[in-house]
Design a protein around this motif. Structure first.
Motif, short mmCIF file in Angstrom:
data_model
loop_
_atom_site.label_atom_id
_atom_site.label_comp_id
_atom_site.label_asym_id
_atom_site.label_seq_id
_atom_site.Cartn_x
_atom_site.Cartn_y
_atom_site.Cartn_z
N GLN A 237 -6.49 6.51 9.43
CA GLN A 237 -7.22 7.58 8.76
C GLN A 237 -8.17 8.28 9.73
N PHE B 83 0.83 -1.20 0.00
CA PHE B 83 0.00 0.00 0.00
C PHE B 83 0.86 1.26 0.00
N VAL B 84 1.87 1.31 0.86
CA VAL B 84 2.68 2.53 0.98
C VAL B 84 3.62 2.71 -0.20
N GLN C 35 -1.97 6.53 -4.03
CA GLN C 35 -3.02 5.84 -3.28
C GLN C 35 -2.98 6.25 -1.81
N VAL C 36 -1.80 6.34 -1.23
CA VAL C 36 -1.66 6.76 0.15
C VAL C 36 -2.19 8.18 0.33
N GLN D 91 -5.22 -5.18 6.67
CA GLN D 91 -4.68 -3.96 6.07
C GLN D 91 -5.73 -2.86 6.06
N ASN E 231 -11.12 0.83 -2.06
CA ASN E 231 -9.71 0.50 -2.29
C ASN E 231 -9.49 -0.99 -2.53
N PRO F 47 2.44 6.01 -3.75
CA PRO F 47 2.24 7.30 -3.07
C PRO F 47 0.90 7.95 -3.37
N SER G 19 -11.67 3.61 2.19
CA SER G 19 -10.42 2.90 2.45
C SER G 19 -10.60 1.40 2.53
N ILE H 86 -5.48 0.73 8.14
CA ILE H 86 -5.53 2.01 7.42
C ILE H 86 -6.72 2.83 7.87
N THR I 272 -6.10 8.36 -0.15
CA THR I 272 -6.80 7.63 0.92
C THR I 272 -6.91 8.49 2.17
#
Length: 257
Positions: free
Chosen positions: A109, A8-9, A14-15, A101, A67, A12, A63, A105, A18
């Motif tokens: 968030q 995920f990370v 998407q991070v 995950q 996602n 960039p 998220s 997240i 999100t």
């Protein structure tokens, strides 16, 4: 779960979106709807306090449901899952990693949203342990059911290019009719009935129970106000979503495995 978080990370964009999109909604609503919502003499709450729970709910669905459905669809149609399914890798571990995950997240968030709301807009956090307990229960159930729904929803995505077009429209409609962008009492009754079928409406109500005084919830939601209905409905949705994911998910969309 660690592998999924690392993947995920590594994206960039998407991070950024999100975490930034719910914050952007909060900033825009705070700028456009300043002041208080009045419900009678001495009865009022700030617009930020009212809309914050709904925006948190929309962030949870983004998220988790959006996602995961998008990323899994890409993995399905690229053939990655077909190859993964043919290895000794335990299939259950794939789903556990995806759900964990999404939950991690979502918690991060939500913590960011609460920090900004409190520090920048003087929003009040839940007043007691009962409200905090309801908030945590709704958050975890919302994240888990949203993740399971995202896994199940991949069945209706015909190819990776169509993922966003198939995922975003129903999610956007649900935000409008579930009390995220409008007060629940201002939504027509038949649309309230439609929204009540889906989990986002109950996420919003559950979070509002944690953040709003009793008198406001009773005015907006009536007999369903409290933690019992949101927790019960979201728990039922978690079971339904898990069964749908188990029944509908395919490792290889071309062969039907």
């Amino acid at each position: 779960a660690r592998v999924e978080l690392r993947l995920f990370v590594r994206i960039p964009a998407q991070v950024f979106f999100t975490f930034a999109l719910p914050v952007l909604f909060l900033v825009i609503f705070a700028a456009v709807f300043s002041g208080d919502i009045d419900a009678g003499p001495g009865l009022s709450v700030s617009f930020v306090q009212y809309f914050l729970p709904g925006i948190i709910g929309a962030g949870v669905m983004s998220s988790t449901f959006s996602n995961l459905a998008t990323s899994i669809a890409v993995q399905q149609h690229s053939g990655l899952l077909k190859r993964l399914g043919g290895t000794p890798f335990p299939r259950g571990a794939y789903f556990i990693g995806k759900v964990l995950q999404a939950v991690v997240i979502t918690v991060m968030q939500t913590a960011l949203m609460l920090a900004i709301a409190v520090l920048a807009y003087d929003a009040d956090l839940p007043a007691d342990l009962t409200r905090w307990g309801a908030f945590v229960a709704v958050l975890l159930l919302a994240a888990s059911s949203g993740a399971a729904l995202g896994i199940a929803y991949t069945r209706v995505i015909p190819n990776a290019d169509a993922a966003s077009a198939i995922i975003q429209p129903p999610f956007l409609v649900l935000q409008f009719i579930s009390g995220v962008f409008f007060r629940h009492s201002e939504i027509p009754g038949w649309l309230q009935a439609v929204a009540a079928v889906f989990p986002l409406r109950w996420m919003s109500e559950g979070f509002r129970y944690a953040f709003l005084p009793d008198w406001f919830g009773e005015f907006e939601y009536g007999s369903t106000w409290g933690w019992q209905w949101p927790v019960g409905v979201l728990a039922a949705w978690l079971v339904i979503a898990a069964l749908l994911a188990f029944r509908l998910f395919r490792w290889d969309r071309s062969s039907g495995e």
